[in-house]
Write a protein that holds these residues in place. Structure first.
Motif, short mmCIF file in Angstrom:
data_model
loop_
_atom_site.label_atom_id
_atom_site.label_comp_id
_atom_site.label_asym_id
_atom_site.label_seq_id
_atom_site.Cartn_x
_atom_site.Cartn_y
_atom_site.Cartn_z
N ASP A 209 -9.17 6.13 -3.16
CA ASP A 209 -8.40 7.31 -2.73
C ASP A 209 -7.25 7.62 -3.68
N VAL A 210 -7.51 7.56 -4.97
CA VAL A 210 -6.47 7.85 -5.97
C VAL A 210 -6.18 9.35 -5.96
N SER A 211 -4.92 9.70 -5.83
CA SER A 211 -4.57 11.12 -5.74
C SER A 211 -3.18 11.38 -6.30
N THR A 224 -0.72 8.02 -6.05
CA THR A 224 -0.88 7.16 -4.88
C THR A 224 -2.34 6.73 -4.77
N ALA A 225 -2.55 5.58 -4.14
CA ALA A 225 -3.90 5.06 -3.95
C ALA A 225 -3.87 4.10 -2.77
N GLY A 229 -6.82 -1.21 2.66
CA GLY A 229 -6.47 -0.37 3.80
C GLY A 229 -5.04 0.12 3.81
N LYS A 230 -4.28 -0.16 2.76
CA LYS A 230 -2.88 0.26 2.71
C LYS A 230 -2.64 1.22 1.55
N GLY A 245 3.04 -0.19 -6.30
CA GLY A 245 4.35 -0.32 -5.68
C GLY A 245 5.50 0.10 -6.54
N THR A 246 5.23 0.92 -7.59
CA THR A 246 6.31 1.36 -8.46
C THR A 246 6.35 2.87 -8.50
#
Length: 247
Positions: A209-211, A224-225, A229-230, A245-246
């Motif tokens: 789910d890279v967007s 974001t990706a 599940g997170k 996380g950056t």
């Protein structure tokens, strides 16, 4: 002095033929803006490396980019004026950052210049092919169709030249074949990854789910990706390091 622009085998091995949805011009103004910025980048990036390229054939290629894209830029500006469309006066932040990095990098800059040209021509060919086929303005569609063969010729030339471009050295170790990230990542630097390539590299690192990918002024792709599940922020630098996380 060691060259911080070295690109890793991950970047070089990734195909540059991705179709980039973000580059598909939906309107005449959209096409003019993207084509003009791409053309200006070709000219400006080629001018700043003229005295910093080691390989004579690549230096000749840079001169050809100044000539060919300079002529195409002038023609585009003329057509845009006739169609009452706006032509950007300067590069966007991302392209300007790449030009500035080439300008400040120690010689030789053969490899970073060649890789940036590979990415730029992949983008340009996709943009012009798409608009030549589906564009909404007849005059600009004709321009796209007429210019496309030259862009494809440039693309073929730079793909061959890039394989022999001197790589130089890097002050930071490149990504190893084991896939381990550089501990200092994400690292700033001239990033030749296209948006499609960046997404693919992040997915290969185990994310889904890279967007919302966008290259910042340091040459780092951020978006974001999700993983396990997170949802998490992710970044991809010019070496191919994927960091979560950056921001």
């Amino acid at each position: 002095m060691r060259n911080s622009f070295r690109l890793t085998s991950l970047s070089l091995a990734t195909s540059l033929a991705f179709a980039l949805p973000s580059l598909a011009a939906e309107t005449a103004q959209d096409f003019v803006t993207k084509a003009a910025i791409g053309g200006m980048f070709e000219v400006q990036s080629s001018k700043v490396v003229q005295d910093k390229i080691q390989d004579q054939t690549l230096k000749d290629f840079a001169q050809k980019m100044i000539s060919d894209h300079g002529a195409a830029n002038a023609k585009l500006e003329s057509i845009a004026g006739e169609q009452k469309l706006q032509v950007p006066a300067d590069l966007d932040a991302s392209h300007k950052s790449d030009v500035d990095k080439l300008k400040s990098a120690p010689a030789p800059v053969d490899r970073p210049y060649a890789d940036l040209q590979k990415a730029a021509h992949a983008d340009a060919v996709n943009l012009f092919e798409t608009y030549a086929k589906d564009g909404d303005n007849p005059a600009l569609k004709a321009f796209a169709s007429e210019t496309l063969p030259t862009l494809k010729m440039h693309q073929d030339m730079i793909q061959k030249l890039a394989t022999k471009a001197p790589a130089g050295e890097s002050t930071t170790p490149a990504v190893t074949s084991s896939g381990a990230n550089n501990p200092a990542a994400p690292l700033p630097g001239a990033n030749s990854f296209t948006e499609g390539q960046a997404k693919s590299a992040i997915e290969k690192a185990g994310y889904a789910d890279v967007s919302a990918l966008k290259k910042d002024d340091k040459g780092i792709w951020r978006g974001t990706a999700s993983k396990d599940g997170k949802s998490t922020p992710v970044a991809l630098d010019y070496q191919g390091n994927v960091v979560a996380g950056t921001q």
